[in-house]
Design an enzyme around this catalytic site. Structure first.
Site, PDB file in Angstrom:
ATOM      1  N   GLY A 198      73.368  21.462  53.817  1.00 34.96           N
ATOM      2  CA  GLY A 198      74.315  20.487  54.362  1.00 34.96           C
ATOM      3  C   GLY A 198      75.058  20.848  55.633  1.00 34.96           C
ATOM      4  N   LYS A 206      80.179  19.100  60.368  1.00 38.79           N
ATOM      5  CA  LYS A 206      81.069  20.158  60.851  1.00 38.79           C
ATOM      6  C   LYS A 206      80.748  20.546  62.297  1.00 38.79           C
ATOM      7  CE  LYS A 206      83.707  20.661  57.318  1.00 38.79           C
ATOM      8  NZ  LYS A 206      83.267  20.199  56.022  1.00 38.79           N
ATOM      9  N   SER A 248      87.863  24.180  52.627  1.00 34.33           N
ATOM     10  CA  SER A 248      86.696  23.708  51.876  1.00 34.33           C
ATOM     11  C   SER A 248      86.875  23.952  50.383  1.00 34.33           C
ATOM     12  CB  SER A 248      85.451  24.428  52.368  1.00 34.33           C
ATOM     13  OG  SER A 248      85.284  24.170  53.736  1.00 34.33           O
ATOM     14  N   CYS A 250      88.977  22.702  48.308  1.00 33.85           N
ATOM     15  CA  CYS A 250      90.372  22.820  47.864  1.00 33.85           C
ATOM     16  C   CYS A 250      91.004  21.457  47.584  1.00 33.85           C
ATOM     17  CB  CYS A 250      91.188  23.581  48.894  1.00 33.85           C
ATOM     18  SG  CYS A 250      90.780  25.331  48.949  1.00 33.85           S
ATOM     19  N   ASP A 277      87.038  14.125  54.470  1.00 28.71           N
ATOM     20  CA  ASP A 277      86.752  15.461  55.013  1.00 28.71           C
ATOM     21  C   ASP A 277      87.170  15.640  56.471  1.00 28.71           C
ATOM     22  OD1 ASP A 277      85.587  18.054  54.306  1.00 28.71           O
ATOM     23  OD2 ASP A 277      84.015  17.598  55.752  1.00 28.71           O
ATOM     24  N   SER A 370      77.137  23.062  44.613  1.00 28.04           N
ATOM     25  CA  SER A 370      76.212  21.924  44.563  1.00 28.04           C
ATOM     26  C   SER A 370      76.965  20.675  45.001  1.00 28.04           C
ATOM     27  CB  SER A 370      75.626  21.762  43.158  1.00 28.04           C
ATOM     28  OG  SER A 370      76.655  21.654  42.196  1.00 28.04           O
TER      29      SER A 370
HETATM   30  P1  GTP Z   1      84.872  20.252  50.864  1.00 30.58           P
HETATM   31  O1  GTP Z   1      83.940  19.103  50.661  1.00 30.58           O
HETATM   32  O2  GTP Z   1      84.196  21.576  50.706  1.00 30.58           O
HETATM   33  O3  GTP Z   1      85.614  20.191  52.153  1.00 30.58           O
HETATM   34  O4  GTP Z   1      85.897  20.255  49.598  1.00 30.58           O
HETATM   35  P2  GTP Z   1      87.187  19.356  49.250  1.00 30.58           P
HETATM   36  O5  GTP Z   1      88.384  19.883  49.956  1.00 30.58           O
HETATM   37  O6  GTP Z   1      86.874  17.927  49.424  1.00 30.58           O
HETATM   38  O7  GTP Z   1      87.404  19.692  47.693  1.00 30.58           O
HETATM   39  P3  GTP Z   1      87.170  18.795  46.384  1.00 30.58           P
HETATM   40  O8  GTP Z   1      88.075  17.619  46.307  1.00 30.58           O
HETATM   41  O9  GTP Z   1      85.717  18.534  46.260  1.00 30.58           O
HETATM   42  O10 GTP Z   1      87.613  19.809  45.237  1.00 30.58           O
HETATM   43  C1  GTP Z   1      87.037  21.086  45.098  1.00 30.58           C
HETATM   44  C2  GTP Z   1      87.351  21.683  43.758  1.00 30.58           C
HETATM   45  O11 GTP Z   1      88.773  21.729  43.563  1.00 30.58           O
HETATM   46  C3  GTP Z   1      86.782  20.886  42.607  1.00 30.58           C
HETATM   47  O12 GTP Z   1      86.222  21.774  41.665  1.00 30.58           O
HETATM   48  C4  GTP Z   1      87.979  20.180  42.018  1.00 30.58           C
HETATM   49  O13 GTP Z   1      87.822  19.957  40.638  1.00 30.58           O
HETATM   50  C5  GTP Z   1      89.134  21.123  42.326  1.00 30.58           C
HETATM   51  N1  GTP Z   1      90.422  20.388  42.489  1.00 30.58           N
HETATM   52  C6  GTP Z   1      90.646  19.322  43.289  1.00 30.58           C
HETATM   53  N2  GTP Z   1      91.920  18.866  43.170  1.00 30.58           N
HETATM   54  C7  GTP Z   1      92.527  19.675  42.277  1.00 30.58           C
HETATM   55  C8  GTP Z   1      93.863  19.733  41.721  1.00 30.58           C
HETATM   56  O14 GTP Z   1      94.737  18.929  42.039  1.00 30.58           O
HETATM   57  N3  GTP Z   1      94.104  20.739  40.823  1.00 30.58           N
HETATM   58  C9  GTP Z   1      93.147  21.644  40.458  1.00 30.58           C
HETATM   59  N4  GTP Z   1      93.489  22.581  39.583  1.00 30.58           N
HETATM   60  N5  GTP Z   1      91.883  21.617  40.946  1.00 30.58           N
HETATM   61  C10 GTP Z   1      91.575  20.659  41.838  1.00 30.58           C
HETATM   62  C1  SPV Z   2      82.967  22.152  53.689  1.00 30.00           C
HETATM   63  O1  SPV Z   2      82.453  23.243  53.396  1.00 30.00           O
HETATM   64  O2  SPV Z   2      84.113  22.059  54.179  1.00 30.00           O
HETATM   65  C2  SPV Z   2      82.223  20.899  53.424  1.00 30.00           C
HETATM   66  C3  SPV Z   2      80.804  21.008  53.090  1.00 30.00           C
HETATM   67  O3  SPV Z   2      82.753  19.818  53.560  1.00 30.00           O
HETATM   68  S1  SPV Z   2      79.835  21.369  54.488  1.00 30.00           S
HETATM   69  O4  SPV Z   2      79.198  20.146  54.944  1.00 30.00           O
HETATM   70  O5  SPV Z   2      78.834  22.336  54.065  1.00 30.00           O
HETATM   71  O6  SPV Z   2      80.652  21.905  55.547  1.00 30.00           O
HETATM   72 MN    MN Z   3      84.961  20.053  54.177  1.00 29.92          MN
END
Ligand code: GTP
Ligand code: SPV
Ligand code: MN
Length: 589
Positions: A198, A206, A248, A250, A277, A370
């Site tokens: 990705g 990105k 990422s 988070c 994102d 994944s």
């Molecule tokens: P990227 O796509 O990599 O940029 O990630 P993102 O920032 O969009 O993160 P995403 O929302 O996919 O969450 C990543 C992980 O954090 C997942 O396993 C969620 O279950 C966990 N998570 C998200 N929000 C919370 C929260 O409020 N509390 C906790 N404990 N975990 C969370």
């Molecule tokens: C991140 O890692 O912040 C993502 C997934 O949103 S990627 O497209 O691999 O950068």
């Molecule tokens: Mn991201």
């Protein structure tokens, strides 16, 4: 398709370099995409899932050595090393082109070159930008067709314009030792070799929308940020937009698609997703900061996504979605991942393609990084403003990270400049989204450490510049931390939908209706001002008070860490940040 000379010349040059058997121009039609899906299934590149349960959905497995972004193999190739700054890898552009072209030369032999014209942002929007990606991967074509606006309409808007971003992707042999993700901000060019994952290969994401775009934004007076955008509608129907930068994995996708707790829903609150994102933001005619989501889909983290944690994300994956590196359930040819439900399939295949029995295996079935690639239009709470090119006005910017300690649940900066400081000192425990150790605290200013296409000292200066342009119309700046742990390692804050309770306080602060307590780092809520109705069983006032505390000793240590981190930037560190740090130290005395 196009008569654009700069496009045709470049494609000719790249054809000579990589020697494809044939060239296919992606027109964005469903017919062409369907042909490519069939072809990818015939070669095993993708697996067609149960079309009754998951219409239009497919599964892909990457090479085992190719499951995340590779920050140590990502380069900013500016003419002068100083312009890449201390936080990026740098390579001299001539040297980089030669090395990359030596790797790419002849690598499309026996393969097809796909030409993908794409728009980041709604086609024709004044905030949108155009790119062309060349790839030898059908998986990339199909993902790009979900993540960006792709096809003939893009050529029509581009016309003869020579301003567009070149992207060459070559799978080569997926050799991790020859994997490079290189950016040439001064040439609007990206070259990615030896990966199929990705963030390394969907070059609009990105590579363009953050690394190249952040550089363009600095020169043109706008901002490209690693931020979600959401609209929070109150019972009177007023929608307030906020943008939030978390590193990422988070919680951006989760917050962007938040379903408010029952009590809020009953009163008439609702959250609309604009982006999960990336945000491109620029001052509008009324002087406020306007944001668009340059993407057209979600490349979301699968593990942990379930009907309770993020119903809207799960619903988005019900149709037309490509799953990458999740478990395949052989009984009904559907997908599974850790945290989806408590019934892992017995008769299954893990992300590596090996037989896997979820009821007995101690190994994870899905890779921790994944992902699903889902069309934005599938999202039940997609904002009515999503396709409007003018963007939405941002009232608050929220920074955040994964910190077991130190950082309180939420605090507000004193003003914009103090907010830039708050963003610059962000730190977070590392996740599986990038190759390398997981769980190590690292500084990640504005969640942009891996994504800033130029010197981060200049990037901070650009934030201060934007503050001057925006003046009193600048968004208010906050910081959140959903990830505080108790001594046994349990999360103290329920998170997910309950983060609405914190958003509620943030909006009240924007509107000037909530009180706050001043601390050395900024304003924190009075515990009674965070609505705990309905979750008294999960968290009591006492615990809430604990995660709102600003511990002076911990913050003194933090200030030392910041001092150390700031040293990296030498004389490129804006004076304002130095002054902010001095002020913090003084307040901690
Ligand atoms: P990227 O796509 O990599 O940029 O990630 P993102 O920032 O969009 O993160 P995403 O929302 O996919 O969450 C990543 C992980 O954090 C997942 O396993 C969620 O279950 C966990 N998570 C998200 N929000 C919370 C929260 O409020 N509390 C906790 N404990 N975990 C969370
Ligand atoms: C991140 O890692 O912040 C993502 C997934 O949103 S990627 O497209 O691999 O950068
Ligand atoms: Mn991201």
């Amino acid at each position: 398709m196009t008569n654009n000379k700069s496009v045709l010349n470049w494609i000719e040059e790249m054809k000579t370099l990589v020697s494809p058997d044939k060239v296919v121009w992606i027109d964005g039609s469903e017919e062409q995409l369907e042909q490519l899906r069939a072809e990818a299934c015939s070669t095993g590149e993708m697996l067609k899932l149960n079309q009754e349960k998951l219409p239009g959905c497919y599964l892909h497995r990457t090479a085992v050595n190719d499951v995340a972004r590779v920050e140590d193999r990502t380069f900013i190739c500016s003419q002068n090393e100083v312009d890449a700054g201390p936080t990026n890898n740098w390579m001299e552009p001539q040297k980089a082109y030669k090395m990359l072209y030596d790797i790419a030369r002849g690598s499309y032999k026996g393969r097809t070159m796909y030409v993908i014209p794409y728009s980041m942002g709604p086609i024709g929007s004044p905030l949108a930008k155009i790119g062309v990606e060349l790839t030898d991967s059908i998986y990339v074509v199909l993902n790009m067709a979900i993540m960006a606006r792709v096809g003939q309409a893009v050529w029509d808007v581009l016309g003869d314009n020579p301003e567009w971003v070149r992207g060459l992707h070559c799978k080569c042999e997926i050799d991790a030792e020859k994997r490079y993700i290189c950016h040439f901000p001064e040439d609007n060019t990206i070259v990615s070799v030896n990966s199929g994952y990705g963030g390394n290969v969907l070059l609009g994401k990105k590579c363009f929308a953050l690394r190249i775009a952040s550089f363009l934004g600095k020169n043109q007076g706008w901002m490209a940020e690693h931020m979600l955008i959401l609209g929070l509608q109150n019972p009177q129907g007023k929608v307030t937009y906020v943008a939030a930068a978390f590193p990422s994995a988070c919680g951006k996708t989760n917050l962007a698609m938040l379903i408010p707790p029952e009590g809020y829903v009953k009163k008439g609150y609702k959250v609309w997703t604009v982006g999960d994102d990336i945000a491109w933001m620029r001052p509008g005619e009324d002087g406020r900061l306007y944001a668009i989501n340059p993407e057209n889909g979600f490349f979301g983290v699968a593990p942990g996504t379930n009907a309770k944690s993020n119903y809207n994300a799960l619903a988005s994956t019900g149709e037309g979605t490509i799953f990458t590196n999740v478990v395949q359930n052989l009984d009904d040819n559907t997908v599974w991942w850790e945290g989806l439900d408590k019934n892992p399939p017995k008769n299954a295949v893990n992300w590596k393609g090996e037989p896997w029995d979820g009821s007995t295996s101690s190994e994870k079935g899905a890779h921790p990084n994944s992902r699903f690639t889902a069309p934005a239009k599938n999202c039940p709470c997609i904002s009515p403003e999503f396709d409007k090119g003018e963007g939405v006005p941002i009232s608050a910017i929220i920074f955040g990270g994964r910190r077991a300690q130190t950082t309180p649940l939420v605090y507000q900066s004193r003003d914009w400049d103090n907010g830039v400081f708050v963003g610059s000192i962000m730190a977070s425990e590392t996740t599986a989204a990038a190759a390398g150790a997981v769980g190590v605290v690292r500084r990640d200013p504005m969640a942009m450490l891996p994504f800033c296409g130029y010197h981060m000292g200049d990037y901070f200066a650009h934030w201060f510049e934007m503050g001057k342009v925006l003046g009193d119309k600048a968004p208010k700046v906050f910081n959140v931390n959903w990830f505080r742990l108790d001594d046994e390692g349990h999360f103290l804050w329920p998170g997910f939908g309950d983060n609405m309770r914190v958003l509620d306080w943030i909006i009240s602060r924007v509107e000037g209706t909530a009180d706050a307590v001043e601390t050395p780092i900024g304003f924190v809520p009075k515990a009674e001002d965070i609505n705990l109705q309905g979750i008294e069983d999960e968290i009591n006032l006492e615990t809430l008070r604990n995660i709102l505390v600003v511990d002076k000793d911990q913050w003194k240590k933090e200030a030392e860490g910041i001092e150390e981190f700031y040293k990296n930037f030498g004389d490129k560190l804006p004076q304002e940040l130095r002054a902010q740090l001095d002020q913090l130290k003084q307040k901690l005395q």
